[in-house]
Design an enzyme around this catalytic site. Structure first.
Site, PDB file in Angstrom:
ATOM      1  CE  LYS A  17       6.743  17.541 -15.499  1.00  0.00           C
ATOM      2  NZ  LYS A  17       6.665  16.172 -15.744  1.00  0.00           N
ATOM      3  CG  HIS A  59       3.644  16.650 -25.328  1.00  0.00           C
ATOM      4  ND1 HIS A  59       4.387  17.687 -25.488  1.00  0.00           N
ATOM      5  CD2 HIS A  59       4.305  15.678 -24.810  1.00  0.00           C
ATOM      6  CE1 HIS A  59       5.634  17.318 -24.995  1.00  0.00           C
ATOM      7  NE2 HIS A  59       5.399  16.145 -24.566  1.00  0.00           N
ATOM      8  CE  LYS A  70       0.098  14.133 -15.085  1.00  0.00           C
ATOM      9  NZ  LYS A  70      -0.337  14.596 -16.543  1.00  0.00           N
ATOM     10  CG  HIS A  83       0.859  12.303 -27.210  1.00  0.00           C
ATOM     11  ND1 HIS A  83       0.432  12.927 -26.043  1.00  0.00           N
ATOM     12  CD2 HIS A  83       2.050  11.795 -26.582  1.00  0.00           C
ATOM     13  CE1 HIS A  83       1.127  12.654 -25.176  1.00  0.00           C
ATOM     14  NE2 HIS A  83       2.316  12.230 -25.451  1.00  0.00           N
ATOM     15  NE  ARG A 102      -3.970  -2.020   1.990  1.00  0.00           N
ATOM     16  CZ  ARG A 102      -3.820  -3.051   3.117  1.00  0.00           C
ATOM     17  NH1 ARG A 102      -2.605  -2.984   3.809  1.00  0.00           N
ATOM     18  NH2 ARG A 102      -4.448  -4.098   2.923  1.00  0.00           N
ATOM     19  NE  ARG A 134       1.475  17.464 -14.031  1.00  0.00           N
ATOM     20  CZ  ARG A 134       2.016  16.710 -13.064  1.00  0.00           C
ATOM     21  NH1 ARG A 134       1.515  16.636 -11.982  1.00  0.00           N
ATOM     22  NH2 ARG A 134       2.893  15.795 -13.552  1.00  0.00           N
ATOM     23  CG  ASN A 168      -0.518  18.341 -22.186  1.00  0.00           C
ATOM     24  OD1 ASN A 168       0.475  17.467 -21.787  1.00  0.00           O
ATOM     25  ND2 ASN A 168      -1.733  18.586 -21.824  1.00  0.00           N
ATOM     26  CD  GLU A 172      -2.345  17.416 -17.174  1.00  0.00           C
ATOM     27  OE1 GLU A 172      -1.493  16.615 -16.580  1.00  0.00           O
ATOM     28  OE2 GLU A 172      -2.420  17.485 -18.331  1.00  0.00           O
ATOM     29  CD  GLU A 174       9.326  16.516 -23.533  1.00  0.00           C
ATOM     30  OE1 GLU A 174       8.708  17.446 -23.265  1.00  0.00           O
ATOM     31  OE2 GLU A 174       8.983  15.452 -24.096  1.00  0.00           O
ATOM     32  CG  HIS A 205       7.902  11.832 -26.528  1.00  0.00           C
ATOM     33  ND1 HIS A 205       6.602  11.866 -26.690  1.00  0.00           N
ATOM     34  CD2 HIS A 205       8.269  12.752 -25.535  1.00  0.00           C
ATOM     35  CE1 HIS A 205       6.037  12.584 -25.863  1.00  0.00           C
ATOM     36  NE2 HIS A 205       7.224  13.252 -25.084  1.00  0.00           N
TER      37      HIS A 205
HETATM   38  N1  LIG Z   1       5.895  10.540 -15.587  1.00  0.00           N
HETATM   39  C1  LIG Z   1       6.045  11.631 -16.015  1.00  0.00           C
HETATM   40  O1  LIG Z   1       5.620  12.773 -15.820  1.00  0.00           O
HETATM   41  C2  LIG Z   1       6.833  11.659 -17.494  1.00  0.00           C
HETATM   42  C3  LIG Z   1       7.126  12.810 -18.394  1.00  0.00           C
HETATM   43  C4  LIG Z   1       7.630  12.319 -19.416  1.00  0.00           C
HETATM   44  C5  LIG Z   1       7.676  11.070 -19.865  1.00  0.00           C
HETATM   45  N2  LIG Z   1       7.587   9.914 -19.253  1.00  0.00           N
HETATM   46  C6  LIG Z   1       7.693   8.645 -19.513  1.00  0.00           C
HETATM   47  O2  LIG Z   1       9.452   8.581 -19.835  1.00  0.00           O
HETATM   48  C7  LIG Z   1       9.490   7.506 -20.570  1.00  0.00           C
HETATM   49  C8  LIG Z   1      10.614   7.880 -21.601  1.00  0.00           C
HETATM   50  O3  LIG Z   1      11.796   8.460 -20.814  1.00  0.00           O
HETATM   51  P1  LIG Z   1      13.087   8.303 -21.542  1.00  0.00           P
HETATM   52  O4  LIG Z   1      13.341   9.028 -22.572  1.00  0.00           O
HETATM   53  O5  LIG Z   1      14.053   8.516 -20.478  1.00  0.00           O
HETATM   54  O6  LIG Z   1      13.185   6.641 -22.016  1.00  0.00           O
HETATM   55  P2  LIG Z   1      13.894   5.574 -21.493  1.00  0.00           P
HETATM   56  O7  LIG Z   1      13.655   5.316 -19.802  1.00  0.00           O
HETATM   57  O8  LIG Z   1      13.492   4.335 -22.338  1.00  0.00           O
HETATM   58  O9  LIG Z   1      15.509   5.642 -21.630  1.00  0.00           O
HETATM   59  C9  LIG Z   1      16.186   5.914 -23.200  1.00  0.00           C
HETATM   60  C10 LIG Z   1      17.021   5.055 -23.299  1.00  0.00           C
HETATM   61  O10 LIG Z   1      18.366   5.151 -22.691  1.00  0.00           O
HETATM   62  C11 LIG Z   1      18.883   4.184 -21.905  1.00  0.00           C
HETATM   63  N3  LIG Z   1      19.670   5.025 -21.083  1.00  0.00           N
HETATM   64  C12 LIG Z   1      19.069   5.608 -19.841  1.00  0.00           C
HETATM   65  N4  LIG Z   1      20.208   6.429 -19.378  1.00  0.00           N
HETATM   66  C13 LIG Z   1      21.159   5.958 -19.844  1.00  0.00           C
HETATM   67  C14 LIG Z   1      22.347   6.632 -19.827  1.00  0.00           C
HETATM   68  N5  LIG Z   1      22.681   7.335 -18.864  1.00  0.00           N
HETATM   69  N6  LIG Z   1      23.424   6.119 -20.708  1.00  0.00           N
HETATM   70  C15 LIG Z   1      23.068   5.291 -21.704  1.00  0.00           C
HETATM   71  N7  LIG Z   1      21.858   4.802 -21.844  1.00  0.00           N
HETATM   72  C16 LIG Z   1      20.895   5.076 -20.836  1.00  0.00           C
HETATM   73  C17 LIG Z   1      17.638   3.278 -21.642  1.00  0.00           C
HETATM   74  O11 LIG Z   1      18.066   2.103 -21.191  1.00  0.00           O
HETATM   75  C18 LIG Z   1      17.110   3.414 -23.001  1.00  0.00           C
HETATM   76  O12 LIG Z   1      17.367   2.497 -23.732  1.00  0.00           O
HETATM   77  C19 LIG Z   1       8.164   7.230 -21.425  1.00  0.00           C
HETATM   78  O13 LIG Z   1       7.769   5.932 -21.094  1.00  0.00           O
HETATM   79  C20 LIG Z   1       7.382   8.292 -20.961  1.00  0.00           C
HETATM   80  O14 LIG Z   1       5.893   8.109 -20.940  1.00  0.00           O
HETATM   81  C21 LIG Z   1       6.847  10.319 -18.125  1.00  0.00           C
HETATM   82 ZN   LIG Z   2       7.198  14.698 -23.883  1.00  0.00          ZN
END
Ligand SMILES: NC(=O)c1ccc[n+]([C@@H]2O[C@H](COP(=O)([O-])OP(=O)(O)OC[C@H]3O[C@@H](n4cnc5c(N)ncnc54)[C@H](O)[C@@H]3O)[C@@H](O)[C@H]2O)c1
Ligand SMILES: [Zn+2]
Length: 339
Positions: free
Chosen positions: A214, A235, A130, A239, A108, A228, A232, A224, A172, A249
């Site tokens: 942010k 986006h 999030k 998307h 929990r 917030r 977007n 949101e 971003e 992305h």
């Molecule tokens: N929670 C939120 O508010 C929020 C906001 C934006 C995005 N997201 C989520 O984030 C995700 C995308 O994140 P991302 O772009 O970091 O992708 P990711 O976590 O897939 O990382 C991208 C790639 O880089 C590799 N990697 C990570 N750090 C590394 C490093 N230091 N050196 C070498 N390789 C490395 C990972 O293994 C992966 O292959 C999506 O799922 C998206 O929905 C969430």
């Molecule tokens: Zn984004």
């Protein structure tokens, strides 16, 4: 090591933005902590994980799903994790989303913190609370809003970050500049990847600044309802493009921001769509693209069907000032068709 504390509605988060993973021990008790990371990060930085309990996952968005959550939970039970355990997500947005989600449901809810290792996770995914997973084609369909206890940055991780991930992060960062910060927009115009990659302090400052942008937007509107939504920008169309075409992305959001800037010109007289496109090109991001407007618009419409005839669309009044406008879908469709 300097700590900043930001308050959200139910909790406060400690930010150690120029910390370094070697300080993790001071922030969380090593015996009662479990790191969650992925194979790419673990392989590239193995020595930094020495002495820590680790769960190492397969990398990639395709694993941001319930079966991975189950696997993590089974390992936590085996490792005898209890209510005093802290989970630390060390990785990109996939890892921070998974870690925050698992920590929120395991027993929990236990506490968690993040060491984001991609630019995108540093300036975006790790911030705002999030945390969620994908279900089939539906991204982030299941999740919660719950803040981490801490966020710790270590720029050393960026040494191994692939170029494509720099582009995702800069999309971003440019978004933040467009909606909130004209001075940063000018700074980005004056710099380049080369400069940021050559100077750690420069990128460190940029990352800090964006994490705080942010954070402040989220603080004003954690759940949101208004402010917030500015995040977007680019986006909505982005998307829909991402869903239809094999692009990253960052690329999808870049194209989305380009079109949103032109739409801003048509609807509220924004004067500088060319400058937005110019900055995106400078950071190797796409701008105008040939896409099937009807198909993409249909996805966009479906995505937002709950909002009936109108859509909340983020426009730019000027560089550094985004606004949310409710636009009739038919008007948006006509504009997109004409572009
Ligand atoms: N929670 C939120 O508010 C929020 C906001 C934006 C995005 N997201 C989520 O984030 C995700 C995308 O994140 P991302 O772009 O970091 O992708 P990711 O976590 O897939 O990382 C991208 C790639 O880089 C590799 N990697 C990570 N750090 C590394 C490093 N230091 N050196 C070498 N390789 C490395 C990972 O293994 C992966 O292959 C999506 O799922 C998206 O929905 C969430
Ligand atoms: Zn984004």
């Amino acid at each position: 090591m300097k700590k900043l504390t930001y308050k959200f509605s139910n909790s406060s988060v400690d930010y150690w933005l120029a910390g370094g993973i070697s300080h993790l021990k001071k922030i969380t008790d090593q015996k009662n902590s479990i790191i969650i990371t992925d194979e790419n990060v673990f392989t590239a930085h193995t020595k930094r994980f020495k002495g820590w309990n680790c769960i190492v996952l397969k990398p990639g968005e395709e694993f941001k799903i319930q079966p991975t959550v189950d696997t993590i939970i089974e390992q936590l039970i085996k490792m005898e994790a209890d209510r005093k355990t802290t989970l630390v997500g060390v990785g990109g947005g996939v890892i921070t989303d998974l870690t925050g989600y698992v920590a929120s449901v395991y027993m929990r809810g236990i506490s968690f913190g993040f060491i984001p290792t991609t630019l995108l996770a540093m300036v975006d995914a790790s911030i705002g609370g999030k945390n969620g997973i994908d279900v089939g084609v539906y991204k982030n369909m299941v999740g919660i809003i719950r803040q981490p206890k801490f966020i710790l940055h270590d720029m050393i991780f960026l040494n191994t970050l692939p170029q494509a991930e720099w582009e995702n992060g800069f999309a971003e960062i440019i978004k933040h500049a467009c909606i909130k910060d004209a001075a940063m927009f000018r700074e980005l115009e004056a710099n380049s990847y080369k400069k940021y990659q050559a100077r750690k302090t420069l990128v460190c400052e940029l990352v800090k600044h964006n994490a705080i942008i942010k954070t402040k937007v989220v603080q004003q509107d954690e759940f949101e309802k208004g402010e917030r939504r500015l995040l977007n920008f680019g986006h909505t169309l982005g998307h829909a493009l991402e869903n239809q075409y094999e692009i990253s992305h960052g690329q999808a959001v870049a194209i989305g921001m380009t079109y949103a800037s032109v739409i801003s010109q048509k609807i509220i007289g924004f004067k500088e769509p060319g400058r937005v496109a110019g900055l995106l090109l400078k950071y190797d991001l796409p701008t105008f693209a040939d896409f099937d407007k009807k198909k993409v618009f249909n996805v966009l419409k479906m995505d937002k069907k709950r909002e009936r005839k109108d859509i909340n669309f983020v426009l730019l009044e000027k560089i550094g000032k985004g606004v949310v406008k409710s636009i009739p879908l038919t008007q948006l469709e006509n504009i997109i068709q004409e572009l």
